[in-house]
Each structure stands twice: as C-alpha cells, then as structure tokens.
Motif scaffolding. Structure first.
Motif, mmCIF file in Angstrom:
data_model
loop_
_atom_site.group_PDB
_atom_site.id
_atom_site.type_symbol
_atom_site.label_atom_id
_atom_site.label_comp_id
_atom_site.label_asym_id
_atom_site.label_seq_id
_atom_site.Cartn_x
_atom_site.Cartn_y
_atom_site.Cartn_z
ATOM 1 N N ARG A 84 1.049 -1.236 0.195
ATOM 2 C CA ARG A 84 -0.269 -0.099 -0.079
ATOM 3 C C ARG A 84 0.724 1.104 0.211
ATOM 4 O O ARG A 84 1.927 1.428 0.746
ATOM 5 N N THR A 85 1.234 2.323 -1.128
ATOM 6 C CA THR A 85 0.930 3.357 -0.702
ATOM 7 C C THR A 85 0.440 4.722 -1.253
ATOM 8 O O THR A 85 -0.759 4.781 -1.916
ATOM 9 N N ARG A 86 0.699 5.252 0.018
ATOM 10 C CA ARG A 86 -0.404 6.751 0.115
ATOM 11 C C ARG A 86 0.518 8.129 -1.178
ATOM 12 O O ARG A 86 1.189 7.822 -1.008
ATOM 13 N N TYR A 87 -1.000 8.233 -1.083
ATOM 14 C CA TYR A 87 -0.374 9.518 -1.908
ATOM 15 C C TYR A 87 -1.325 10.537 -2.154
ATOM 16 O O TYR A 87 -2.636 10.398 -1.622
ATOM 17 N N VAL A 88 -0.924 11.891 -2.777
ATOM 18 C CA VAL A 88 -1.239 12.901 -3.449
ATOM 19 C C VAL A 88 -1.278 13.482 -4.254
ATOM 20 O O VAL A 88 0.450 13.770 -4.428
ATOM 21 N N CYS A 89 -1.530 13.417 -5.544
ATOM 22 C CA CYS A 89 -1.922 14.427 -6.242
ATOM 23 C C CYS A 89 -2.623 15.657 -6.779
ATOM 24 O O CYS A 89 -3.767 15.405 -6.533
ATOM 25 N N VAL A 90 -1.948 16.533 -7.450
ATOM 26 C CA VAL A 90 -2.234 17.907 -7.184
ATOM 27 C C VAL A 90 -2.576 17.691 -9.196
ATOM 28 O O VAL A 90 -1.601 17.701 -9.887
ATOM 29 N N VAL A 91 -3.523 17.790 -9.637
ATOM 30 C CA VAL A 91 -4.127 18.154 -11.548
ATOM 31 C C VAL A 91 -4.800 19.426 -11.495
ATOM 32 O O VAL A 91 -5.919 20.033 -10.738
ATOM 33 N N ARG A 92 -4.538 19.889 -12.336
ATOM 34 C CA ARG A 92 -5.444 21.302 -13.018
ATOM 35 C C ARG A 92 -6.460 21.217 -13.784
ATOM 36 O O ARG A 92 -5.413 19.917 -14.993
ATOM 37 N N SER A 93 -7.147 21.254 -14.425
ATOM 38 C CA SER A 93 -8.206 21.035 -15.405
ATOM 39 C C SER A 93 -7.988 22.595 -16.474
ATOM 40 O O SER A 93 -7.976 23.469 -15.559
ATOM 41 N N ASP A 94 -7.513 22.607 -17.636
ATOM 42 C CA ASP A 94 -7.481 23.161 -18.727
ATOM 43 C C ASP A 94 -8.232 23.989 -19.719
ATOM 44 O O ASP A 94 -8.062 24.434 -20.074
ATOM 45 N N GLY A 95 -9.262 23.184 -19.005
ATOM 46 C CA GLY A 95 -10.900 22.885 -20.108
ATOM 47 C C GLY A 95 -10.443 22.481 -21.310
ATOM 48 O O GLY A 95 -9.854 21.677 -21.698
ATOM 49 N N ASP A 96 -11.463 21.633 -21.713
ATOM 50 C CA ASP A 96 -11.152 20.721 -23.284
ATOM 51 C C ASP A 96 -10.309 19.703 -23.020
ATOM 52 O O ASP A 96 -9.889 19.661 -23.686
ATOM 53 N N ASP A 97 -10.930 19.070 -22.267
ATOM 54 C CA ASP A 97 -10.452 17.502 -21.616
ATOM 55 C C ASP A 97 -8.981 17.702 -21.389
ATOM 56 O O ASP A 97 -8.352 16.604 -22.142
ATOM 57 N N MET A 98 -8.226 18.865 -21.110
ATOM 58 C CA MET A 98 -6.815 18.845 -21.032
ATOM 59 C C MET A 98 -6.586 18.674 -19.455
ATOM 60 O O MET A 98 -7.534 19.510 -19.091
ATOM 61 N N TRP A 99 -5.707 18.181 -19.402
ATOM 62 C CA TRP A 99 -5.624 18.517 -17.845
ATOM 63 C C TRP A 99 -4.275 18.332 -17.228
ATOM 64 O O TRP A 99 -3.250 17.450 -18.472
ATOM 65 N N THR A 100 -3.405 18.546 -16.649
ATOM 66 C CA THR A 100 -1.712 18.943 -16.165
ATOM 67 C C THR A 100 -1.502 18.844 -15.194
ATOM 68 O O THR A 100 -2.405 18.844 -14.235
ATOM 69 N N LEU A 101 -0.557 17.804 -14.520
ATOM 70 C CA LEU A 101 -0.130 16.966 -13.366
ATOM 71 C C LEU A 101 0.762 18.436 -12.502
ATOM 72 O O LEU A 101 1.830 18.969 -13.380
ATOM 73 N N VAL A 102 0.185 18.856 -11.344
ATOM 74 C CA VAL A 102 1.043 19.960 -11.561
ATOM 75 C C VAL A 102 1.791 19.295 -10.037
ATOM 76 O O VAL A 102 2.429 19.675 -9.891
ATOM 77 N N ASP A 103 1.409 18.176 -9.230
ATOM 78 C CA ASP A 103 2.342 17.380 -8.431
ATOM 79 C C ASP A 103 1.652 15.956 -7.821
ATOM 80 O O ASP A 103 1.072 15.962 -8.324
ATOM 81 N N LEU A 104 3.020 15.360 -7.550
ATOM 82 C CA LEU A 104 2.462 13.229 -7.315
ATOM 83 C C LEU A 104 3.107 13.687 -6.467
ATOM 84 O O LEU A 104 4.925 13.490 -6.736
ATOM 85 N N ASP A 105 2.968 13.347 -5.476
ATOM 86 C CA ASP A 105 3.980 13.022 -4.090
ATOM 87 C C ASP A 105 3.540 11.124 -3.610
ATOM 88 O O ASP A 105 2.016 10.657 -3.301
ATOM 89 N N LEU A 106 4.062 10.312 -4.152
ATOM 90 C CA LEU A 106 4.072 9.005 -3.580
ATOM 91 C C LEU A 106 4.256 7.863 -2.648
ATOM 92 O O LEU A 106 4.079 7.082 -2.435
ATOM 93 N N GLY A 107 4.285 9.681 -1.941
ATOM 94 C CA GLY A 107 5.136 9.032 0.179
ATOM 95 C C GLY A 107 6.546 7.786 -1.142
ATOM 96 O O GLY A 107 6.507 7.191 -0.139
#
Length: 109
Positions: A84-107
C-alpha cells in the motif's frame, strides 16, 4: 515539479461515459471524478505493475481549476508483493479535456 498533460485519455473516458462535448468551465464546473481518474492515470505510469493497482477511498478537494486527490493505492512491487502506498496528487483542468499534473507525491521519498 514536473508538468504533464493528458488529453486523449480524458476525451476517451468522457466519450465512454456518454458525456456531452459541451465546453467545460474549468473553474466553475466540478470535475472531481475526472480529477480522480486523471490522477490514477498519472500514478499508474509510476507503478511497477500498474495492472494490479487497486485504489482505496480517494478524497478530492477543489480550488478553482485545481484538484487535490489523496488516498492509497495497493499494487505489486518488483518482487510481486502487494504493498500500500499513500499518495497526494494535484492536477489542474485546463478545459477542453486537457489536464496537467501539478504535483504527485507517492510517499516514496
């Protein structure tokens, strides 16, 4: 901090879910479920055995067009043991079905 954008996967998931293609306002529309799906996509790119991933009780918070998804993922490590791995993921919706990964911490630091 790395930035990545996924577009095709989001568009396919929306089409498969039967969603309309009306324009999305990334700030006012709640896309929490899609944020969770996009985080899963980004997380699975970093796992040794992504096909074994099972996600547990993600929680999502929204700040404008930015979503923070926290939870745990159970997946096999390089030795075949399920961990088991805890995670914190931050994403941003840029509209038009586009998403950007801002930060990902997989512990894993």
């Amino acid at each position: 901090m790395k930035f990545r954008t996924i577009t095709a996967a989001a568009a396919l998931m929306l089409a498969a879910a039967g969603c309309t293609t009306e324009p999305v306002n990334p700030v006012s529309d709640d896309q929490s479920t899609m944020a969770e799906i996009m985080c899963e996509e980004f997380i699975e790119k970093r796992l040794k055995a992504p096909a074994t991933a099972d996600y547990t009780d993600p929680t999502t918070s929204k700040d404008g067009a930015t979503y923070t998804v926290a939870g745990a993922v159970d997946s096999e490590n390089g030795f075949g043991a399920k961990i088991r791995t805890r995670y914190v993921c931050v994403v941003r919706s840029d509209g038009d079905d586009m998403w950007t990964l801002v930060d990902l911490d997989l512990g894993d630091k």
